[in-house]
Design a protein around this motif. Sequence first.
Motif, PDB file in Angstrom:
ATOM      1  N   VAL A  13     -25.271 -12.568  -0.108  1.00 34.56           N
ATOM      2  CA  VAL A  13     -24.885 -11.045  -0.756  1.00 34.56           C
ATOM      3  C   VAL A  13     -25.937 -10.498  -1.322  1.00 34.56           C
ATOM      4  O   VAL A  13     -26.453 -10.929  -2.140  1.00 34.56           O
ATOM      5  N   ALA A  14     -26.565  -9.505  -0.815  1.00 27.69           N
ATOM      6  CA  ALA A  14     -27.662  -8.602  -1.458  1.00 27.69           C
ATOM      7  C   ALA A  14     -27.203  -7.413  -2.252  1.00 27.69           C
ATOM      8  O   ALA A  14     -26.120  -7.080  -2.182  1.00 27.69           O
ATOM      9  N   GLY A  19     -28.642  -4.572  -8.521  1.00 28.21           N
ATOM     10  CA  GLY A  19     -29.807  -4.820  -8.215  1.00 28.21           C
ATOM     11  C   GLY A  19     -30.267  -4.538  -6.751  1.00 28.21           C
ATOM     12  O   GLY A  19     -30.714  -5.433  -6.036  1.00 28.21           O
ATOM     13  N   PHE A  20     -30.003  -3.284  -6.377  1.00 28.90           N
ATOM     14  CA  PHE A  20     -30.452  -2.901  -5.146  1.00 28.90           C
ATOM     15  C   PHE A  20     -32.029  -3.416  -4.805  1.00 28.90           C
ATOM     16  O   PHE A  20     -32.746  -2.995  -5.223  1.00 28.90           O
ATOM     17  N   ASP A  21     -31.760  -3.884  -3.564  1.00 30.26           N
ATOM     18  CA  ASP A  21     -33.072  -4.703  -2.998  1.00 30.26           C
ATOM     19  C   ASP A  21     -33.786  -5.429  -3.800  1.00 30.26           C
ATOM     20  O   ASP A  21     -35.059  -6.098  -3.261  1.00 30.26           O
ATOM     21  N   ILE A  22     -33.325  -5.980  -4.895  1.00 34.58           N
ATOM     22  CA  ILE A  22     -34.176  -6.797  -5.761  1.00 34.58           C
ATOM     23  C   ILE A  22     -33.184  -7.991  -6.052  1.00 34.58           C
ATOM     24  O   ILE A  22     -33.579  -9.278  -6.952  1.00 34.58           O
ATOM     25  N   LEU A  23     -31.803  -8.238  -5.784  1.00 31.12           N
ATOM     26  CA  LEU A  23     -30.892  -9.219  -6.079  1.00 31.12           C
ATOM     27  C   LEU A  23     -30.272  -9.633  -4.874  1.00 31.12           C
ATOM     28  O   LEU A  23     -29.746  -8.836  -3.978  1.00 31.12           O
ATOM     29  N   GLY A  24     -29.912 -11.072  -4.850  1.00 28.85           N
ATOM     30  CA  GLY A  24     -29.270 -11.621  -3.635  1.00 28.85           C
ATOM     31  C   GLY A  24     -28.494 -13.034  -4.096  1.00 28.85           C
ATOM     32  O   GLY A  24     -29.253 -13.725  -4.893  1.00 28.85           O
ATOM     33  N   ASP A 144     -34.373  -9.660   0.239  1.00 27.92           N
ATOM     34  CA  ASP A 144     -32.985  -9.932  -0.673  1.00 27.92           C
ATOM     35  C   ASP A 144     -31.565 -10.812   0.012  1.00 27.92           C
ATOM     36  O   ASP A 144     -31.140 -11.098  -0.736  1.00 27.92           O
ATOM     37  N   ASN A 145     -31.969 -10.756   1.404  1.00 26.82           N
ATOM     38  CA  ASN A 145     -31.046 -11.814   2.199  1.00 26.82           C
ATOM     39  C   ASN A 145     -31.723 -13.136   2.277  1.00 26.82           C
ATOM     40  O   ASN A 145     -31.135 -14.158   2.341  1.00 26.82           O
ATOM     41  N   ILE A 155     -30.987 -15.029  -6.642  1.00 26.55           N
ATOM     42  CA  ILE A 155     -32.409 -14.742  -6.369  1.00 26.55           C
ATOM     43  C   ILE A 155     -32.776 -13.206  -7.084  1.00 26.55           C
ATOM     44  O   ILE A 155     -32.112 -12.244  -6.577  1.00 26.55           O
ATOM     45  N   LEU A 156     -33.990 -13.309  -7.884  1.00 27.75           N
ATOM     46  CA  LEU A 156     -34.511 -11.979  -8.354  1.00 27.75           C
ATOM     47  C   LEU A 156     -35.593 -11.740  -7.376  1.00 27.75           C
ATOM     48  O   LEU A 156     -36.769 -12.609  -7.613  1.00 27.75           O
ATOM     49  N   ILE A 157     -35.716 -10.646  -6.883  1.00 25.85           N
ATOM     50  CA  ILE A 157     -37.120 -10.251  -6.084  1.00 25.85           C
ATOM     51  C   ILE A 157     -37.761  -9.317  -7.072  1.00 25.85           C
ATOM     52  O   ILE A 157     -37.460  -8.132  -7.128  1.00 25.85           O
ATOM     53  N   ARG A 158     -39.047  -9.718  -7.662  1.00 26.82           N
ATOM     54  CA  ARG A 158     -39.512  -8.754  -8.655  1.00 26.82           C
ATOM     55  C   ARG A 158     -40.552  -7.824  -7.671  1.00 26.82           C
ATOM     56  O   ARG A 158     -40.595  -6.486  -7.718  1.00 26.82           O
TER      57      ARG A 158
END
Length: 313
Positions: A13-14, A19-24, A144-145, A155-158
């Motif tokens: 789930v992204a 967290g658009f484009d930065i959480l999943g 993010d996926n 996952i957090l994508i900095r």
Amino acid sequence: MNNSVRVFAPASVANVAVGFDILGFALDSPGDEITVSFSDRESGGLKITAIHGADNKLPLVVEKNTAGFAAQQLLRHLGKEDLAIDMEIHKKMPFGSGLGSSAASAAAGVMAVNALLDHPLSKEEILHFAVLGEQIADGAYHADNVAPSLLGGMILIRNNEDLDVHQLPIPDDLYAAVVHPEVEVLTKDARDVLSDKICLKQSIEQGGNLAAFILGLMKADYDLLSRSLKDVIIEPQRAKLIPQFYEVKNAAISASALGCSISGAGPSIFALCKGLETAQKVGAAMEKAFTQAQIENQLYISKINQHGAVVIE
């Protein structure tokens, strides 16, 4: 080295609302399975020998297939692209679902080849190649996926360009209820409806929600998680693409979900819940909202999968 390896990589789930484009985060199921094995073919290189469960929608050409391309890039990096390796893909999740189908294939493909070669690289080191595979599907280099599917967890994508990714703590009793309706939402359409402008008030509110959501995970504060799971930027723009979205969301909230929003680009809808019993109740309410509108759907109940892609044989 093994002669054959089979790998499972889960759906994901992204965005997770705030967290658009930065959480999943990764689910336990559904997911894809990929088998790779050394071949006695005279011609070397990676070859996709079969794709099951895809209704002939996926290419057998390695360079056009997310799993094949990801694995090929890893082999090239390792200087082993001439090895004769056969790949068999088992698609066990729906296309265009908003559950990271192409990302799961890419993650499974690169994980399988890495395992076949006796793990020369870590999961973190092969993430780049999995993202390259996903890029074949949507043209964008983002994780993010892929990162949740490969690494597991929340996952957090900095930063996507540098793959500066981090696993966040998961409260023990956090569950997800995810419903995939049988409707089509093209990723391109879901991107096209988004405005490239947001107002200062929205930015402040969304930033506060994101920060508080992460803090809620760290403290296992379910009340804070619930207050934070509110998307004031993306969801209002995309909701119109998903029939019955607000009916489903209201049903989830009424059944005690912590929060509910769109999974990735949709049409799947996810809800985070405290406890399995609540997640089952929430999932049933979401299912019912779609069913009453005569929309076929599939329900998945899952904890946050903290393992990601795994070798299953």
